[in-house]
Design a protein around this motif. Structure first.
Motif, PDB file in Angstrom:
ATOM      1  N   ASP A  76       0.853  -1.192   0.000  1.00  0.00           N
ATOM      2  CA  ASP A  76       0.000   0.000   0.000  1.00  0.00           C
ATOM      3  C   ASP A  76       0.889   1.243   0.000  1.00  0.00           C
ATOM      4  OD1 ASP A  76      -1.740   2.090   0.422  1.00  0.00           O
ATOM      5  OD2 ASP A  76      -2.843   1.105   2.049  1.00  0.00           O
ATOM      6  N   GLU A  77       0.968   1.918  -1.129  1.00  0.00           N
ATOM      7  CA  GLU A  77       1.886   3.047  -1.253  1.00  0.00           C
ATOM      8  C   GLU A  77       1.427   4.284  -0.501  1.00  0.00           C
ATOM      9  OE1 GLU A  77       3.464   3.864  -5.085  1.00  0.00           O
ATOM     10  OE2 GLU A  77       3.901   1.749  -5.519  1.00  0.00           O
ATOM     11  N   SER A  78       0.226   4.247   0.066  1.00  0.00           N
ATOM     12  CA  SER A  78      -0.212   5.353   0.921  1.00  0.00           C
ATOM     13  C   SER A  78       0.409   5.248   2.315  1.00  0.00           C
ATOM     14  CB  SER A  78      -1.739   5.381   1.030  1.00  0.00           C
ATOM     15  OG  SER A  78      -2.226   4.275   1.777  1.00  0.00           O
ATOM     16  N   ILE A  79       0.985   4.081   2.621  1.00  0.00           N
ATOM     17  CA  ILE A  79       1.672   3.871   3.902  1.00  0.00           C
ATOM     18  C   ILE A  79       3.163   4.003   3.651  1.00  0.00           C
ATOM     19  CG2 ILE A  79       2.075   2.302   5.835  1.00  0.00           C
ATOM     20  CD1 ILE A  79      -0.527   0.873   5.080  1.00  0.00           C
ATOM     21  N   PRO A  80       3.838   4.947   4.280  1.00  0.00           N
ATOM     22  CA  PRO A  80       5.266   5.131   4.000  1.00  0.00           C
ATOM     23  C   PRO A  80       6.113   3.965   4.494  1.00  0.00           C
ATOM     24  CG  PRO A  80       4.587   6.520   5.834  1.00  0.00           C
ATOM     25  CD  PRO A  80       3.337   5.906   5.284  1.00  0.00           C
ATOM     26  N   ILE A  81       7.187   3.702   3.753  1.00  0.00           N
ATOM     27  CA  ILE A  81       8.181   2.734   4.199  1.00  0.00           C
ATOM     28  C   ILE A  81       8.917   3.354   5.380  1.00  0.00           C
ATOM     29  CG2 ILE A  81      10.334   1.559   3.615  1.00  0.00           C
ATOM     30  CD1 ILE A  81       8.123   0.268   2.144  1.00  0.00           C
ATOM     31  N   ASP A  82       8.856   2.699   6.525  1.00  0.00           N
ATOM     32  CA  ASP A  82       9.506   3.277   7.695  1.00  0.00           C
ATOM     33  C   ASP A  82      11.010   3.017   7.668  1.00  0.00           C
ATOM     34  OD1 ASP A  82       9.079   0.579   8.026  1.00  0.00           O
ATOM     35  OD2 ASP A  82       8.093   0.729   9.960  1.00  0.00           O
ATOM     36  N   GLU A  83      11.755   3.950   8.253  1.00  0.00           N
ATOM     37  CA  GLU A  83      13.179   3.747   8.406  1.00  0.00           C
ATOM     38  C   GLU A  83      13.419   2.754   9.538  1.00  0.00           C
ATOM     39  OE1 GLU A  83      15.308   7.406   8.698  1.00  0.00           O
ATOM     40  OE2 GLU A  83      14.432   8.231   6.863  1.00  0.00           O
ATOM     41  N   VAL A  89       6.020  -3.772  15.715  1.00  0.00           N
ATOM     42  CA  VAL A  89       5.825  -4.414  14.426  1.00  0.00           C
ATOM     43  C   VAL A  89       5.979  -3.353  13.343  1.00  0.00           C
ATOM     44  CG1 VAL A  89       4.187  -5.645  12.966  1.00  0.00           C
ATOM     45  CG2 VAL A  89       4.276  -6.133  15.422  1.00  0.00           C
ATOM     46  N   PRO A  90       6.859  -3.555  12.366  1.00  0.00           N
ATOM     47  CA  PRO A  90       7.098  -2.526  11.351  1.00  0.00           C
ATOM     48  C   PRO A  90       5.950  -2.402  10.361  1.00  0.00           C
ATOM     49  CG  PRO A  90       8.340  -4.504  10.832  1.00  0.00           C
ATOM     50  CD  PRO A  90       7.713  -4.739  12.182  1.00  0.00           C
ATOM     51  N   ALA A  91       5.891  -1.250   9.705  1.00  0.00           N
ATOM     52  CA  ALA A  91       4.848  -1.024   8.692  1.00  0.00           C
ATOM     53  C   ALA A  91       4.990  -1.983   7.517  1.00  0.00           C
ATOM     54  CB  ALA A  91       4.905   0.419   8.200  1.00  0.00           C
ATOM     55  N   THR A  92       6.177  -2.559   7.348  1.00  0.00           N
ATOM     56  CA  THR A  92       6.417  -3.491   6.244  1.00  0.00           C
ATOM     57  C   THR A  92       5.874  -4.896   6.520  1.00  0.00           C
ATOM     58  OG1 THR A  92       8.633  -3.824   7.183  1.00  0.00           O
ATOM     59  CG2 THR A  92       8.433  -2.296   5.328  1.00  0.00           C
ATOM     60  N   CYS A 196      15.816   2.042   4.777  1.00  0.00           N
ATOM     61  CA  CYS A 196      14.754   1.153   5.255  1.00  0.00           C
ATOM     62  C   CYS A 196      15.382   0.067   6.130  1.00  0.00           C
ATOM     63  CB  CYS A 196      13.981   0.541   4.085  1.00  0.00           C
ATOM     64  SG  CYS A 196      14.884  -0.693   3.119  1.00  0.00           S
ATOM     65  N   SER A 197      14.555  -0.637   6.877  1.00  0.00           N
ATOM     66  CA  SER A 197      15.088  -1.628   7.808  1.00  0.00           C
ATOM     67  C   SER A 197      15.836  -2.748   7.088  1.00  0.00           C
ATOM     68  CB  SER A 197      13.955  -2.213   8.656  1.00  0.00           C
ATOM     69  OG  SER A 197      12.978  -2.841   7.851  1.00  0.00           O
ATOM     70  N   SER A 198      15.354  -3.136   5.910  1.00  0.00           N
ATOM     71  CA  SER A 198      16.018  -4.211   5.185  1.00  0.00           C
ATOM     72  C   SER A 198      17.407  -3.781   4.723  1.00  0.00           C
ATOM     73  CB  SER A 198      15.165  -4.632   3.986  1.00  0.00           C
ATOM     74  OG  SER A 198      15.692  -5.784   3.373  1.00  0.00           O
TER      75      SER A 198
END
Length: 219
Positions: A76-83, A89-92, A196-198
């Protein structure tokens, strides 16, 4: 021996596939496209790794329902990728994703008479991704045992479940994994974002071993 190997195109799954090959398995590479932001790059990397391993088969499955379900910044591109963050629990997180992936992998393994399914869960995943925990893997193995008529029986293989990303990288370096052909970034298809976390965990693993990551980053 044959094994279904979940191959996203990332460094962990690529190392996993090389480890399975090293263990003597013929690889059935299973790749999932579920509307993730880096779907194009992940697919290309997964295909390249499968080709380099001379995989017996490359199977791509579309899971469009994850975009309809939503609730993840990957789909969902309306939800930003968190750093990178160590909390919560991450947004990813894609709700119950591994259960979906493993159910399909089990169907494929049973149909192809494969003895094993390989999935690259590792210790860094536990805090934010509950479907990566050893307890979940054990429970899913029980579901496989109860819910299939597989002959031979199917064993869920998680060789990295007690390893860190740096440990996995050490294994991959020994096996000659071409990390320049892998992709971990959640955000971009061309140059990895680096924040990003990854990206964070990948870069940290390379730094821990005193190495430079061979892929390109924005920063």
């Amino acid at each position: 021996m044959r094994a279904v190997c979940l191959l996203s195109g990332g460094m962990d799954s690529a190392t996993l596939a090389y480890a399975a090959k090293d263990m003597g398995y013929d690889i059935i590479a299973l790749h999932f496209a579920y509307g993730q932001r880096t779907e194009k790059r992940e697919r290309a990397c997964a295909r390249t790794i499968a080709c380099m391993l001379d995989a017996a088969e490359f199977v791509e499955i579309g899971l469009e329902h994850f975009k309809k379900i939503g609730s993840s910044s990957l789909t969902d591109e309306s939800i930003p990728i968190d750093e990178y963050t160590e909390k919560g629990v991450p947004a990813t997180y894609v709700p119950f994703r591994n259960a979906n992936l493993l159910a399909i992998a089990t169907s494929l393994a049973e149909a192809r008479r494969a003895e094993a399914i390989f999935i690259g869960v590792q210790t860094g995943d536990y805090p934010g991704y509950p479907d990566c925990r050893p307890e979940f893997i054990e429970a899913f193995q029980h579901a496989i045992d109860l819910g299939t008529a597989a002959d031979p029986p199917i064993t869920l293989m998680t060789p990295f479940v007690r390893m860190t990303k740096a440990d996995i990288l050490r294994v991959g370096l020994r096996l000659g994994v071409p990390y320049e052909e892998t992709w971990s970034c959640y955000q971009n298809n061309d140059r990895a974002c680096g924040v990003c976390s990854s990206c964070h965990y990948r870069q940290t693993a390379f730094r821990e071993l005193g190495l430079c990551d061979p892929i390109a980053y924005e920063d």
